[in-house]
Design an enzyme around this catalytic site. Structure first.
Site, PDB file in Angstrom:
ATOM      1  N   CYS A 298      13.342 -13.216  -7.076  1.00 42.09           N
ATOM      2  CA  CYS A 298      12.106 -13.772  -6.511  1.00 42.09           C
ATOM      3  C   CYS A 298      11.859 -15.207  -6.977  1.00 42.09           C
ATOM      4  CB  CYS A 298      10.904 -12.906  -6.899  1.00 42.09           C
ATOM      5  SG  CYS A 298      10.803 -11.349  -6.000  1.00 42.09           S
TER       6      CYS A 298
ATOM      7  N   CYS B   7       8.682 -17.951  -6.238  1.00 43.65           N
ATOM      8  CA  CYS B   7       8.033 -17.692  -4.951  1.00 43.65           C
ATOM      9  C   CYS B   7       6.884 -16.704  -5.103  1.00 43.65           C
ATOM     10  CB  CYS B   7       9.063 -17.144  -3.957  1.00 43.65           C
ATOM     11  SG  CYS B   7       8.372 -16.753  -2.337  1.00 43.65           S
TER      12      CYS B   7
ATOM     13  N   CYS C  49      -5.155  -2.175  -0.508  1.00 35.92           N
ATOM     14  CA  CYS C  49      -4.010  -2.406   0.374  1.00 35.92           C
ATOM     15  C   CYS C  49      -4.316  -1.872   1.780  1.00 35.92           C
ATOM     16  CB  CYS C  49      -2.782  -1.708  -0.206  1.00 35.92           C
ATOM     17  SG  CYS C  49      -1.327  -1.772   0.854  1.00 35.92           S
TER      18      CYS C  49
ATOM     19  N   CYS D  68      -1.543 -11.790   1.202  1.00 42.85           N
ATOM     20  CA  CYS D  68      -2.279 -10.518   1.294  1.00 42.85           C
ATOM     21  C   CYS D  68      -3.740 -10.753   1.691  1.00 42.85           C
ATOM     22  CB  CYS D  68      -2.207  -9.758  -0.029  1.00 42.85           C
ATOM     23  SG  CYS D  68      -3.046  -8.154   0.053  1.00 42.85           S
TER      24      CYS D  68
ATOM     25  N   ASP E  12      11.515  10.222   0.815  1.00 40.80           N
ATOM     26  CA  ASP E  12      10.110   9.840   0.663  1.00 40.80           C
ATOM     27  C   ASP E  12       9.127  11.011   0.697  1.00 40.80           C
ATOM     28  OD1 ASP E  12       8.070   7.962   0.367  1.00 40.80           O
ATOM     29  OD2 ASP E  12       7.790   7.735   2.521  1.00 40.80           O
TER      30      ASP E  12
ATOM     31  N   CYS F  50       0.444  -2.321   7.391  1.00 39.83           N
ATOM     32  CA  CYS F  50       0.407  -3.784   7.303  1.00 39.83           C
ATOM     33  C   CYS F  50       1.784  -4.265   6.883  1.00 39.83           C
ATOM     34  CB  CYS F  50      -0.649  -4.224   6.283  1.00 39.83           C
ATOM     35  SG  CYS F  50      -0.771  -6.004   6.031  1.00 39.83           S
TER      36      CYS F  50
ATOM     37  N   CYS G 159       8.551 -12.756   3.348  1.00 38.62           N
ATOM     38  CA  CYS G 159       9.579 -12.888   2.318  1.00 38.62           C
ATOM     39  C   CYS G 159      10.738 -13.756   2.817  1.00 38.62           C
ATOM     40  CB  CYS G 159      10.102 -11.513   1.915  1.00 38.62           C
ATOM     41  SG  CYS G 159      11.388 -11.572   0.638  1.00 38.62           S
TER      42      CYS G 159
END
Length: 315
Positions: free
Chosen positions: A176, A179, A202, A186, A122, A229, A236
């Site tokens: 997904c 869904c 965000c 959010c 990352d 967050c 999920c």
């Protein structure tokens, strides 16, 4: 060897990404959705595909490590007098934990094959999530994060690029379905459409990457979130398969710190409290900015003297 080193899974793919991945990145930048993260635009040509960054690379080994919490992080939102820190940032910095183990594995591979290797966690212009999906580690959900059928959403990613030609795994398909829980939950409507994120809206971006004041329109929605967050990950349904992090270094405190204590932190106290963890990345002033927003949202009149004391702060 990867499993013995604490990784949840290991997958292999070629060291290149299709053109449409770089095109999506360009569209994201053209729309200004990267906000203050100017480095995304600066590195976009190299970021588009691993072999653009390292032309000799032939294969990418994608390793996942679970950091699942032992509770539902959504429960922390009700504790308005406490600062809510994203699950990934409650323990040790994942860069430090994962990079050493990646280097060990990469060294074993190099010794066995004679191939060159480079490790990434990352910090390089590398699009880990599309690469991980291509390798079969999961798929990018409608919230743009990686989701695994076996491990849910709570996954760190590490990558070993190598000059070795390794047989690739099959990519994962999108599971997904219809869904939309991640989009619906959010607080700041950061998803213009499924599979699209506007970082400027965000809360993770606003509390970690954003350098200026947090726009007023988002402050109430931030609630008690002072660093990151978890909402779109936490809701999920695939997390029914997620386990509590096996790595003890990722385990966070049982209770989030009280806002009153956080408001009283000077720079030295801030560094001491968050030593070895990701929260230090924000810096003391930016962290206090976040705590002040949470304090305003708490409605606790007892915090007013501590808030007023910060009116004389340099920032």
């Amino acid at each position: 060897a990867a499993i013995e080193a604490g990784f949840a899974s290991v997958h292999v793919t070629g060291a290149s990404l299709p053109d449409h991945v770089g095109a999506r990145l360009s569209e994201f930048i053209a729309a200004g959705r990267e906000g203050d993260m100017a480095w995304l635009a600066e590195t976009a040509p190299r970021r588009a595909s691993p072999d653009a960054m390292w032309p000799d690379a032939r294969s990418a080994i994608i390793l996942t490590m679970n950091y699942g919490p032992d509770h539902d992080p959504m429960d922390n939102l009700a504790a308005t007098g406490h600062g809510n820190i994203s699950v990934y940032a409650r323990g040790r910095d994942y860069h430090d934990v994962i990079k050493g183990r990646l280097k060990q594995l990469a060294g074993q591979l190099a010794a066995r094959t004679g191939a060159d290797v480079k490790v990434f966690v990352d910090t390089a212009p590398l699009m880990e999530k599309p690469l991980a999906a291509q390798a079969g580690a999961g798929w990018q959900g409608k919230h743009t994060n990686l989701v695994s059928r076996g491990h849910g959403s709570w996954l760190f990613l590490g990558t070993i690029l190598t000059t070795a030609d390794l047989p690739p795994d099959a990519p994962e398909i999108d599971h997904c379905g219809s869904c939309t829980r991640c989009l619906d939950v959010c607080p700041t409507d950061a998803f213009p459409a499924p599979y699209q994120l506007d970082a400027r809206r965000c809360i993770s971006y606003l509390t970690i990457e954003h350098k200026g004041q947090i726009p007023r329109e988002f402050r109430t929605s931030i609630g008690n979130r002072i660093f990151g967050c978890d909402d779109c990950l936490a809701v999920c349904p695939w997390n029914k398969y997620a386990a509590h992090a096996a790595e003890a270094k990722f385990h966070g405190p049982a209770q989030m710190p009280r806002l009153a204590a956080l408001l009283a932190l000077d720079e030295a106290g801030f560094r001491a409290m968050f030593a070895g963890g990701p929260v230090r990345r924000a810096g003391h002033a930016r962290f206090l900015r976040n705590v002040l927003v949470a304090a305003g949202n708490s409605g606790e009149a007892a915090l007013v003297p501590a808030i007023e004391a910060l009116l004389a702060h340099d920032s």
